[in-house]
Write a protein that holds these residues in place. Structure first.
Motif, PDB file in Angstrom:
ATOM      1  N   THR A 245       0.826  -1.205   0.000  1.00  0.00           N
ATOM      2  CA  THR A 245       0.000   0.000   0.000  1.00  0.00           C
ATOM      3  C   THR A 245       0.859   1.253   0.000  1.00  0.00           C
ATOM      4  O   THR A 245       2.027   1.220   0.377  1.00  0.00           O
ATOM      5  CB  THR A 245      -0.914   0.014   1.248  1.00  0.00           C
ATOM      6  OG1 THR A 245      -1.732   1.187   1.214  1.00  0.00           O
ATOM      7  CG2 THR A 245      -0.101   0.004   2.536  1.00  0.00           C
ATOM      8  N   ARG A 246       0.273   2.338  -0.441  1.00  0.00           N
ATOM      9  CA  ARG A 246       0.894   3.642  -0.313  1.00  0.00           C
ATOM     10  C   ARG A 246       0.238   4.431   0.842  1.00  0.00           C
ATOM     11  O   ARG A 246       0.603   5.570   1.098  1.00  0.00           O
ATOM     12  CB  ARG A 246       0.729   4.443  -1.614  1.00  0.00           C
ATOM     13  CG  ARG A 246       1.440   3.820  -2.817  1.00  0.00           C
ATOM     14  CD  ARG A 246       2.958   3.898  -2.676  1.00  0.00           C
ATOM     15  NE  ARG A 246       3.632   3.436  -3.880  1.00  0.00           N
ATOM     16  CZ  ARG A 246       4.093   2.200  -4.044  1.00  0.00           C
ATOM     17  NH1 ARG A 246       3.964   1.309  -3.066  1.00  0.00           N
ATOM     18  NH2 ARG A 246       4.686   1.838  -5.164  1.00  0.00           N
ATOM     19  N   GLN A 247      -0.739   3.806   1.520  1.00  0.00           N
ATOM     20  CA  GLN A 247      -1.458   4.463   2.619  1.00  0.00           C
ATOM     21  C   GLN A 247      -1.481   3.532   3.847  1.00  0.00           C
ATOM     22  O   GLN A 247      -2.525   3.017   4.227  1.00  0.00           O
ATOM     23  CB  GLN A 247      -2.890   4.807   2.196  1.00  0.00           C
ATOM     24  CG  GLN A 247      -2.967   5.776   1.017  1.00  0.00           C
ATOM     25  CD  GLN A 247      -4.381   5.897   0.497  1.00  0.00           C
ATOM     26  OE1 GLN A 247      -4.881   5.070  -0.265  1.00  0.00           O
ATOM     27  NE2 GLN A 247      -5.051   6.961   0.927  1.00  0.00           N
ATOM     28  N   PRO A 248      -0.338   3.319   4.472  1.00  0.00           N
ATOM     29  CA  PRO A 248      -0.262   2.357   5.579  1.00  0.00           C
ATOM     30  C   PRO A 248      -1.067   2.739   6.817  1.00  0.00           C
ATOM     31  O   PRO A 248      -1.355   1.884   7.657  1.00  0.00           O
ATOM     32  CB  PRO A 248       1.235   2.310   5.896  1.00  0.00           C
ATOM     33  CG  PRO A 248       1.764   3.610   5.414  1.00  0.00           C
ATOM     34  CD  PRO A 248       0.967   3.950   4.193  1.00  0.00           C
TER      35      PRO A 248
ATOM     36  N   VAL B  56       3.341  -4.944   6.471  1.00  0.00           N
ATOM     37  CA  VAL B  56       2.898  -3.851   5.597  1.00  0.00           C
ATOM     38  C   VAL B  56       4.088  -3.367   4.790  1.00  0.00           C
ATOM     39  O   VAL B  56       5.143  -3.040   5.330  1.00  0.00           O
ATOM     40  CB  VAL B  56       2.302  -2.687   6.411  1.00  0.00           C
ATOM     41  CG1 VAL B  56       1.922  -1.531   5.481  1.00  0.00           C
ATOM     42  CG2 VAL B  56       1.083  -3.158   7.194  1.00  0.00           C
ATOM     43  N   CYS B  57       3.907  -3.357   3.480  1.00  0.00           N
ATOM     44  CA  CYS B  57       4.970  -2.951   2.554  1.00  0.00           C
ATOM     45  C   CYS B  57       4.528  -1.690   1.820  1.00  0.00           C
ATOM     46  O   CYS B  57       3.437  -1.643   1.257  1.00  0.00           O
ATOM     47  CB  CYS B  57       5.234  -4.078   1.559  1.00  0.00           C
ATOM     48  SG  CYS B  57       6.090  -3.549   0.069  1.00  0.00           S
ATOM     49  N   VAL B  58       5.352  -0.648   1.844  1.00  0.00           N
ATOM     50  CA  VAL B  58       5.023   0.573   1.113  1.00  0.00           C
ATOM     51  C   VAL B  58       5.780   0.665  -0.212  1.00  0.00           C
ATOM     52  O   VAL B  58       5.415   1.439  -1.080  1.00  0.00           O
ATOM     53  CB  VAL B  58       5.300   1.827   1.970  1.00  0.00           C
ATOM     54  CG1 VAL B  58       4.357   1.896   3.154  1.00  0.00           C
ATOM     55  CG2 VAL B  58       6.743   1.871   2.424  1.00  0.00           C
ATOM     56  N   GLN B  59       6.825  -0.156  -0.349  1.00  0.00           N
ATOM     57  CA  GLN B  59       7.558  -0.182  -1.620  1.00  0.00           C
ATOM     58  C   GLN B  59       8.576  -1.318  -1.577  1.00  0.00           C
ATOM     59  O   GLN B  59       9.487  -1.326  -0.761  1.00  0.00           O
ATOM     60  CB  GLN B  59       8.274   1.150  -1.857  1.00  0.00           C
ATOM     61  CG  GLN B  59       8.781   1.291  -3.293  1.00  0.00           C
ATOM     62  CD  GLN B  59       9.176   2.723  -3.594  1.00  0.00           C
ATOM     63  OE1 GLN B  59       9.390   3.513  -2.688  1.00  0.00           O
ATOM     64  NE2 GLN B  59       9.277   3.047  -4.871  1.00  0.00           N
ATOM     65  N   CYS B  60       8.374  -2.288  -2.472  1.00  0.00           N
ATOM     66  CA  CYS B  60       9.326  -3.399  -2.546  1.00  0.00           C
ATOM     67  C   CYS B  60       9.483  -3.819  -4.004  1.00  0.00           C
ATOM     68  O   CYS B  60       8.702  -3.430  -4.867  1.00  0.00           O
ATOM     69  CB  CYS B  60       8.857  -4.578  -1.687  1.00  0.00           C
ATOM     70  SG  CYS B  60       7.414  -5.449  -2.332  1.00  0.00           S
ATOM     71  N   ALA B  61      10.470  -4.656  -4.271  1.00  0.00           N
ATOM     72  CA  ALA B  61      10.751  -5.078  -5.644  1.00  0.00           C
ATOM     73  C   ALA B  61       9.579  -5.833  -6.255  1.00  0.00           C
ATOM     74  O   ALA B  61       9.307  -5.740  -7.449  1.00  0.00           O
ATOM     75  CB  ALA B  61      12.008  -5.943  -5.667  1.00  0.00           C
ATOM     76  N   ALA B  62       8.874  -6.611  -5.426  1.00  0.00           N
ATOM     77  CA  ALA B  62       7.785  -7.440  -5.937  1.00  0.00           C
ATOM     78  C   ALA B  62       6.587  -6.617  -6.398  1.00  0.00           C
ATOM     79  O   ALA B  62       5.875  -7.012  -7.318  1.00  0.00           O
ATOM     80  CB  ALA B  62       7.348  -8.442  -4.869  1.00  0.00           C
ATOM     81  N   CYS B  63       6.344  -5.483  -5.749  1.00  0.00           N
ATOM     82  CA  CYS B  63       5.114  -4.748  -6.068  1.00  0.00           C
ATOM     83  C   CYS B  63       5.351  -3.359  -6.625  1.00  0.00           C
ATOM     84  O   CYS B  63       4.403  -2.683  -6.996  1.00  0.00           O
ATOM     85  CB  CYS B  63       4.241  -4.620  -4.814  1.00  0.00           C
ATOM     86  SG  CYS B  63       4.903  -3.450  -3.596  1.00  0.00           S
ATOM     87  N   ASN B  64       6.587  -2.913  -6.677  1.00  0.00           N
ATOM     88  CA  ASN B  64       6.880  -1.525  -6.991  1.00  0.00           C
ATOM     89  C   ASN B  64       6.203  -1.055  -8.278  1.00  0.00           C
ATOM     90  O   ASN B  64       5.398  -0.130  -8.279  1.00  0.00           O
ATOM     91  CB  ASN B  64       8.389  -1.327  -7.096  1.00  0.00           C
ATOM     92  CG  ASN B  64       8.755   0.150  -7.170  1.00  0.00           C
ATOM     93  OD1 ASN B  64       7.981   1.000  -6.753  1.00  0.00           O
ATOM     94  ND2 ASN B  64       9.928   0.443  -7.695  1.00  0.00           N
ATOM     95  N   SER B  65       6.503  -1.736  -9.382  1.00  0.00           N
ATOM     96  CA  SER B  65       5.957  -1.275 -10.649  1.00  0.00           C
ATOM     97  C   SER B  65       4.468  -1.550 -10.777  1.00  0.00           C
ATOM     98  O   SER B  65       3.695  -0.702 -11.221  1.00  0.00           O
ATOM     99  CB  SER B  65       6.709  -1.938 -11.800  1.00  0.00           C
ATOM    100  OG  SER B  65       6.593  -3.342 -11.720  1.00  0.00           O
TER     101      SER B  65
END
Length: 310
Positions: A272-275, A293-302
């Motif tokens: 998410t971008r809204q944690p 909670v992930c705000v930016q990782c390799a798996a979901c970034n793009s």
């Protein structure tokens, strides 16, 4: 010449200086006195006791017909500011004690906090500070209008008696705030109990999937994937009892929780971008240590950047 005297209860004698300051500053504004000059040229404020403040006219500069209306207007605004800023919390507490004397002290304190949040903007954060300021000004003006009418006929005003037996529109509004705060408190308490029940149910469940990814597209729009990032059914069959609980107790936008309970994962990664969003915090509460909670990782970034709504 005495124009009026304001009396505070003995319990508020420490606030005499604060009220004197408010009366003086408001008089400077309303009488258009140069704050750098001797402000007592027209009126002066004297603390005649530990809890009494007298406003006196200074002759020959003071003229009742010319300056009288502005003096009483200034006094009404200063006293109203004092009531709203200094006495309002105690008035709310008194209403709560009187109306809900059977409640536990901790519940009364919680209702007071809800009242504070309602009156000081937390409930209306999305509307900005202007709404909060306008709401406070409206309450202050309710008090000021009654104080001004009173001072036109009386030279003595006892703040404790005035707030207890006058100000009916203002006290009625505070009572309505207390009623609303109680409703919010009860609803939140019921919701928290419901969340605790769901958390206990999740704890008892056997896990069905080792891992799921929850992609938050924005607002209340989510997409559910397995550990290989293969999209899952957004509405998997769930336990009938849980389904009925969710249907009756939760908003439709929170039904993502139903999907997570249905697939019963051992671990959940929320992208998410809204944690700090409430629904995400609720998921963390229900599933506890299973959630990352992930705000930016390799798996979901793009992919998340493409999916996130503008």
């Amino acid at each position: 010449m005495e124009l009026y005297t304001v009396s505070l209860p003995a319990s508020l004698h420490a606030s005499v200086d604060q009220l004197t300051k408010l009366l003086t500053e408001q008089a400077i504004v309303d009488l258009h006195i140069d704050s750098n000059a001797a402000q007592s040229a027209i009126v002066e404020f004297i603390q005649i006791s530990e809890h009494d403040i007298r406003c006196q006219a200074r002759f020959p500069q003071f003229q009742l017909k010319v300056h009288g209306p502005a003096v009483y207007k200034a006094a009404s605004l200063a006293i109203a500011e004092f009531v709203v800023s200094e006495l309002e919390p105690a008035m709310l507490a008194s209403i709560i004690r009187r109306k809900y004397r059977n409640h536990m002290p901790s519940e009364a304190a919680a209702i007071e906090r809800y009242c504070h949040d309602l009156l000081h903007g937390k409930e209306w954060d999305g509307l900005g500070a202007k709404f909060h300021e306008a709401d406070r000004l409206r309450r202050k003006n309710k008090v000021a209008s009654e104080v001004e009418l009173f001072l036109q006929e009386h030279t003595q005003i006892n703040i404790k008696g005035f707030t207890s037996f006058r100000l009916e529109p203002y006290r009625k509004e505070l009572a309505e705030v207390v009623e609303y705060a109680l409703d919010e408190y009860v609803l939140d308490k019921q919701y928290q109990e419901f969340i605790s029940l769901l958390k206990y149910f999740v704890f008892l469940q056997d896990t069905k999937l080792s891992m799921v990814h929850l992609l938050h597209k924005g607002a209340y729009d989510f997409m559910l994937y397995d550990e290989s990032f293969k999209q899952l059914d957004p509405n998997p069959p769930t336990d009938r009892i849980v389904a009925e609980m969710l249907e009756t107790e939760m908003n439709i936008e929170d039904m993502v929780i139903s999907s997570l309970i249905a697939v019963s994962p051992k671990h959940i990664t929320i992208h998410t971008r809204q944690p700090d969003m409430q629904v995400i915090r609720t998921i963390e509460t229900i599933f506890d240590q299973r959630v990352t909670v992930c705000v930016q990782c390799a798996a979901c970034n793009s992919s998340l950047d493409e999916l996130v709504q503008p």
